[in-house]
Design a protein around this motif. Sequence first.
Motif, mmCIF file in Angstrom:
data_model
loop_
_atom_site.group_PDB
_atom_site.id
_atom_site.type_symbol
_atom_site.label_atom_id
_atom_site.label_comp_id
_atom_site.label_asym_id
_atom_site.label_seq_id
_atom_site.Cartn_x
_atom_site.Cartn_y
_atom_site.Cartn_z
ATOM 1 N N PHE A 14 0.833 -1.200 0.000
ATOM 2 C CA PHE A 14 0.000 0.000 0.000
ATOM 3 C C PHE A 14 0.871 1.255 0.000
ATOM 4 O O PHE A 14 0.604 2.214 -0.731
ATOM 5 N N SER A 15 1.918 1.242 0.802
ATOM 6 C CA SER A 15 2.829 2.381 0.860
ATOM 7 C C SER A 15 3.466 2.642 -0.501
ATOM 8 O O SER A 15 3.564 3.789 -0.951
ATOM 9 N N ARG A 16 3.888 1.584 -1.167
ATOM 10 C CA ARG A 16 4.503 1.745 -2.497
ATOM 11 C C ARG A 16 3.467 2.214 -3.520
ATOM 12 O O ARG A 16 3.788 3.013 -4.407
ATOM 13 N N ALA A 17 2.242 1.744 -3.392
ATOM 14 C CA ALA A 17 1.185 2.193 -4.302
ATOM 15 C C ALA A 17 0.903 3.685 -4.103
ATOM 16 O O ALA A 17 0.667 4.410 -5.073
ATOM 17 N N LYS A 18 0.945 4.141 -2.852
ATOM 18 C CA LYS A 18 0.742 5.570 -2.592
ATOM 19 C C LYS A 18 1.833 6.416 -3.227
ATOM 20 O O LYS A 18 1.625 7.582 -3.536
ATOM 21 N N GLN A 19 3.004 5.829 -3.459
ATOM 22 C CA GLN A 19 4.109 6.535 -4.098
ATOM 23 C C GLN A 19 4.023 6.442 -5.620
ATOM 24 O O GLN A 19 4.917 6.907 -6.320
ATOM 25 N N GLY A 20 2.979 5.812 -6.120
ATOM 26 C CA GLY A 20 2.772 5.759 -7.563
ATOM 27 C C GLY A 20 3.144 4.453 -8.225
ATOM 28 O O GLY A 20 3.007 4.322 -9.440
ATOM 29 N N GLU A 21 3.608 3.486 -7.479
ATOM 30 C CA GLU A 21 3.955 2.198 -8.063
ATOM 31 C C GLU A 21 2.705 1.327 -8.183
ATOM 32 O O GLU A 21 1.889 1.276 -7.273
ATOM 33 N N LEU A 22 2.603 0.642 -9.289
ATOM 34 C CA LEU A 22 1.475 -0.260 -9.498
ATOM 35 C C LEU A 22 1.643 -1.495 -8.629
ATOM 36 O O LEU A 22 2.714 -2.098 -8.593
ATOM 37 N N ARG A 23 0.605 -1.866 -7.924
ATOM 38 C CA ARG A 23 0.620 -3.045 -7.068
ATOM 39 C C ARG A 23 -0.661 -3.838 -7.292
ATOM 40 O O ARG A 23 -1.746 -3.279 -7.318
ATOM 41 N N ARG A 29 -6.264 5.599 9.989
ATOM 42 C CA ARG A 29 -5.182 6.560 9.779
ATOM 43 C C ARG A 29 -5.577 7.697 8.839
ATOM 44 O O ARG A 29 -4.856 8.675 8.702
ATOM 45 N N GLY A 30 -6.694 7.535 8.142
ATOM 46 C CA GLY A 30 -7.099 8.532 7.163
ATOM 47 C C GLY A 30 -6.269 8.468 5.893
ATOM 48 O O GLY A 30 -6.134 9.459 5.186
ATOM 49 N N ASP A 31 -5.709 7.286 5.598
ATOM 50 C CA ASP A 31 -4.848 7.117 4.421
ATOM 51 C C ASP A 31 -5.612 6.920 3.126
ATOM 52 O O ASP A 31 -5.013 6.930 2.052
ATOM 53 N N GLY A 32 -6.904 6.719 3.198
ATOM 54 C CA GLY A 32 -7.656 6.501 1.969
ATOM 55 C C GLY A 32 -9.079 6.086 2.258
ATOM 56 O O GLY A 32 -9.476 5.918 3.408
#
Length: 70
Positions: free
Chosen positions: A14-23, A49-52
């Motif tokens: 999820f963290s990597r996806a938030k940085q724009g990487e496809l997961r 956390r309010g992350d999405g």
Amino acid sequence: MGREREVEQLEQAFSRAKQGELRVLRIVGPSGVGKTVLLDAFTRGITQRGDGTVFKSRCLSAEASSYKGV
């Protein structure tokens, strides 16, 4: 829950996806092993956390299509 390793793997993806990487993740296992509990814990963390925003769907064995568009 006892699935800390799996939750951590989901969090990392999820963290990597938030940085724009496809997961793309696939959660598989026999009935009753805790797939739903795992995903509920993961998505609850995102919401708290309010992350999405989390949209949920489910597939019933009697349905022909597993995806219902929102």
